[in-house]
Design a protein around this motif. Structure first.
Motif, short mmCIF file in Angstrom:
data_model
loop_
_atom_site.label_atom_id
_atom_site.label_comp_id
_atom_site.label_asym_id
_atom_site.label_seq_id
_atom_site.Cartn_x
_atom_site.Cartn_y
_atom_site.Cartn_z
N ARG A 89 -13.75 -10.47 7.21
CA ARG A 89 -13.40 -10.11 5.84
C ARG A 89 -11.95 -10.49 5.54
NH1 ARG A 89 -13.87 -3.91 3.87
NH2 ARG A 89 -12.06 -3.75 5.23
N ALA A 132 -12.33 -0.14 8.51
CA ALA A 132 -12.37 0.18 7.07
C ALA A 132 -13.32 -0.70 6.28
CB ALA A 132 -10.96 0.14 6.46
N LEU A 155 0.84 -1.20 0.00
CA LEU A 155 0.00 0.00 0.00
C LEU A 155 0.87 1.24 0.00
CD1 LEU A 155 -2.84 -0.89 2.55
CD2 LEU A 155 -3.02 -0.68 0.07
N ARG A 174 -0.86 -9.98 -2.00
CA ARG A 174 -2.02 -9.54 -1.20
C ARG A 174 -2.99 -10.69 -0.94
NH1 ARG A 174 -2.93 -3.75 -4.22
NH2 ARG A 174 -1.28 -2.64 -3.12
N TYR A 181 -0.29 -8.14 -6.32
CA TYR A 181 -1.64 -8.71 -6.16
C TYR A 181 -1.59 -10.15 -5.67
CZ TYR A 181 -4.23 -4.66 -7.61
OH TYR A 181 -4.78 -3.43 -7.63
N PHE A 224 -7.65 -3.37 9.39
CA PHE A 224 -7.26 -1.97 9.60
C PHE A 224 -7.67 -1.49 10.99
CE2 PHE A 224 -6.98 -2.39 5.12
CZ PHE A 224 -6.03 -1.45 4.72
N ILE A 276 -12.91 -11.23 -7.16
CA ILE A 276 -11.62 -11.80 -7.53
C ILE A 276 -11.79 -13.27 -7.94
CG2 ILE A 276 -9.27 -12.30 -6.75
CD1 ILE A 276 -9.87 -9.34 -7.06
N ASP A 306 -7.85 1.49 0.60
CA ASP A 306 -6.73 0.63 0.97
C ASP A 306 -7.21 -0.78 1.30
OD1 ASP A 306 -4.79 2.48 0.57
OD2 ASP A 306 -4.50 3.02 2.67
N ALA A 307 -8.37 -0.84 1.99
CA ALA A 307 -8.90 -2.16 2.35
C ALA A 307 -9.23 -2.96 1.09
CB ALA A 307 -10.14 -2.01 3.23
N LEU A 308 -9.81 -2.31 0.09
CA LEU A 308 -10.09 -3.00 -1.17
C LEU A 308 -8.80 -3.55 -1.77
CD1 LEU A 308 -12.65 -0.59 -2.92
CD2 LEU A 308 -13.13 -2.81 -1.89
N LYS A 309 -7.77 -2.69 -1.77
CA LYS A 309 -6.50 -3.12 -2.36
C LYS A 309 -5.94 -4.34 -1.64
CE LYS A 309 -4.94 1.42 -3.93
NZ LYS A 309 -3.97 2.47 -3.58
N THR A 310 -6.03 -4.37 -0.32
CA THR A 310 -5.47 -5.52 0.39
C THR A 310 -6.25 -6.79 0.08
OG1 THR A 310 -6.79 -5.14 2.38
CG2 THR A 310 -4.60 -4.15 2.33
N MET A 311 -7.50 -6.64 -0.40
CA MET A 311 -8.24 -7.83 -0.83
C MET A 311 -7.95 -8.16 -2.28
SD MET A 311 -11.96 -7.38 0.92
CE MET A 311 -12.12 -5.62 0.92
N ALA A 312 -6.91 -7.53 -2.83
CA ALA A 312 -6.51 -7.73 -4.23
C ALA A 312 -7.54 -7.18 -5.21
CB ALA A 312 -6.20 -9.20 -4.53
N ILE A 313 -8.42 -6.30 -4.71
CA ILE A 313 -9.40 -5.66 -5.59
C ILE A 313 -8.82 -4.32 -6.05
CG2 ILE A 313 -11.68 -4.59 -5.70
CD1 ILE A 313 -12.62 -6.70 -3.69
N ASP A 314 -8.79 -4.13 -7.38
CA ASP A 314 -8.24 -2.89 -7.93
C ASP A 314 -9.34 -1.83 -7.95
OD1 ASP A 314 -7.20 -0.86 -9.40
OD2 ASP A 314 -6.58 -2.08 -11.10
N PRO A 315 -9.16 -0.73 -7.21
CA PRO A 315 -10.23 0.28 -7.17
C PRO A 315 -10.56 0.88 -8.54
CG PRO A 315 -8.28 1.03 -5.96
CD PRO A 315 -8.05 -0.39 -6.31
N TYR A 369 -12.98 -1.82 -9.77
CA TYR A 369 -14.20 -2.02 -8.99
C TYR A 369 -15.00 -0.73 -8.82
CZ TYR A 369 -17.10 -2.96 -4.89
OH TYR A 369 -18.16 -3.07 -4.03
N ALA A 420 -14.14 -10.09 -2.03
CA ALA A 420 -13.07 -10.73 -2.81
C ALA A 420 -13.58 -12.00 -3.48
CB ALA A 420 -11.88 -11.03 -1.92
#
Ligand code: ADP
Ligand code: MG
Lengths: 244, 267
Positions: free
Chosen positions: A148, A85, A50, A74, A71, A81, A103, B138-147, B150, A99
């Protein structure tokens, strides 16, 4: 195993992390302690990409963290957080299943099943599933955030100040949950906190971050006994504040 | 064209504000990145259908009210001005034709888009910057979701759908507003009004307004998303991001408008 090597990071010319070397070992609960503002959150965010480091390297299970691998890395790490969040515009179940839906393209039934499983695992009431984050208490939010984070069964879970801002009873319950999950899911848990009691209570190992460096790292027993000057100062300041 | 001397003067003025200039260039780069990165990626457009529908509801249907009012009033004002100034010199159907042409070529697209910046663009920036500030991005990114995938992508698609449709809608209401004034208040014949409208219609001009719709939608939405995603920490960040996005959107839409008119005039 995560290997952090010679990591440096400055913001606007101000050095926050100065050559950090630290390992996260498989299966352990490692707590990183340090005063507020020393860069604990920055360190966790560096590992999930990040924040970009200025120099040094991070390896997660022998994969070097860079633009192409971020990715994949991650997907191995669940991140809880400090502010939880959760996405405010989505109900809890959608948050937990994000996800899985976007994903992994799973179908609605599978998502539903896995989400309920995660909700049970963090000991949330199933009624919470359809509620929006703004209607949850601090403790429930934290549990939802943990649900989550574990939904993809990550190998690592990072907790940024998981008990800060919670009342002591809820905080102990969250600590119990972290311990339980670490055993049940066979994960490696990395906790960042300035709460010594919490660190000593649940960790296998403690690392101390001060002045941009890891000034101590060792098993909990060593942490309790050490004559390390930084650890002593930190303990003194902490227990002085507790007495007040 | 800009000649060498003009360019030198412009560069001199810019060099007086090097930081501002760099900030500006950086933003322009960021806006283009937002546009292309969100559009040209591997997408599962079908699994995002419900996200896109939600955004069409927010951006498109949510803006119907403001676009309606702005367009009807715009039509009233336009026809009133022309009738008031030129009414005694030219035939009535020609007034109608002048209004209808300016509506289709210019006023419908510009009016609807500016209304959309105010209603939909601000909402996008506020929503995304709030998510940024509260670490949801940031939370989305940590789930490997690209803002970009998405969050930005569904909004872009929704704008490509909503802007042109709302522009056609706005053109109708502009003309309806004009009709209210000229037929019902001023007492011109409905027949000659409709005749003027028919006479004025030109497919190329209409196509031009549709091109504007898509371009303005792309501009406004990528700017709104960019400033939302780059909002700085704190509640102040949300306000600043929204204001800056509106300023950039309005200026860019006028610039793009000018360029599109120029390009079509070559035809
Ligand atoms: N994105 C950022 N931009 C600028 N400065 C930052 C950023 N993130 C953190 N910092 C700075 O880095 C330092 C460490 O922050 P942080 O890691 O949040 O501390 P903590 O140990 O309390 O978690 C602070 O001085 C903070 O102001
Ligand atoms: Mg922190």
């Amino acid at each position: 195993m995560v290997i952090i090597k010679d990591i440096c990071k400055s913001f606007n010319g101000k050095r926050v992390l100065n050559s950090i070397n630290l390992d996260f070992r498989d299966g352990e609960i490692l707590t990183i302690v340090g005063k507020s503002g020393v860069g604990k959150s920055v360190l966790l965010k560096l590992v999930v990409g990040l924040i970009d480091s200025d120099s040094g390297s991070i390896n997660v299970d022998n994969i070097l963290l860079d633009k192409n691998t971020v990715y994949d890395i991650r997907k191995k790490i669940g991140f809880v957080f400090q502010s939880s969040a959760l996405v405010e515009s989505l109900p809890v179940e959608e948050n937990i299943g994000l996800a899985l839906r976007y994903i992994y393209n799973l179908d609605d039934d599978t998502i539903k099943r896995k989400v309920i499983e995660a909700i049970r695992m963090v000991k949330l009431d199933e009624k919470v599933a359809s509620m929006y984050p703004s209607n949850l208490s601090g403790g429930m939010l934290k549990r939802a955030a943990i649900a989550r984070a574990i939904i993809l069964r990550p190998k690592y879970i990072f907790y940024d100040e998981p008990t800060t801002g919670l009342d002591p009873i809820v905080a102990r319950a969250i600590e119990d949950l972290i311990l339980t999950l670490n055993n049940k899911l066979n994960t490696t848990s990395i906790i960042v906190t300035h709460d010594i009691n919490s660190a000593v209570g649940i960790s296998d190992r403690i690392a101390m971050l001060s002045k941009g460096e890891i000034t101590f790292s060792g098993m909990v027993d060593d942490f309790n006994k050490t004559e390390n000057q930084y650890v002593k100062e930190f303990k003194d300041a902490y227990f002085l504040k507790q007495e007040k | 064209m800009v000649n060498a001397l003009d360019l030198e003067i412009i560069l001199m003025i810019l060099s007086l504000f090097p930081n501002k200039f760099l900030y500006f260039v950086n933003n322009i780069g960021g806006i283009f990145y937002t546009l292309f990165h969100s559009m040209f990626k591997k997408h599962g457009i079908f699994k995002k259908t419900n996200l896109i529908i939600n955004e069409v509801i927010e951006i498109g249907i949510g803006s119907i009210g403001v676009v309606s009012i702005a367009s009807i009033l715009g039509g009233l004002i336009a026809v009133f001005l022309i009738q008031d100034r030129l009414g005694s010199y030219i035939p009535e159907y020609f007034i109608v034709e002048a209004v209808a042409k300016s509506v289709v070529i210019e006023l419908g697209a510009l009016g609807a888009s500016i209304a959309l910046v105010g209603r939909a663009g601000t909402r996008i920036t506020a929503e995304i910057s709030t998510m940024k500030v509260s670490e949801e991005i940031d939370a989305l990114k940590t789930m490997a979701i690209d803002p970009y995938d998405y969050i930005v992508f569904p909004k872009m698609i929704a704008s490509f759908i909503s802007y042109p449709i709302l522009i056609v809608y706005s053109q109708f209401l502009f003309i309806f507003g004009a009709m209210i004034y000229i037929v019902f208040i001023h007492g011109f014949g409905l027949q000659s009004f409709l005749f003027g409208i028919r006479e004025s219609f030109n497919m190329i001009e209409f196509a031009q307004s549709m091109v504007k719709g898509i371009v303005f939608g792309a501009i406004s939405t990528s700017i709104s998303c960019y400033f939302g995603l780059s909002a700085s920490k704190g509640a102040k960040g949300v306000g600043e991001a929204t204001t800056t996005a509106v300023v950039y959107s309005v200026i860019s839409i006028f610039l793009a408008d000018f360029m599109i008119i120029k390009i079509f005039s070559i035809w």
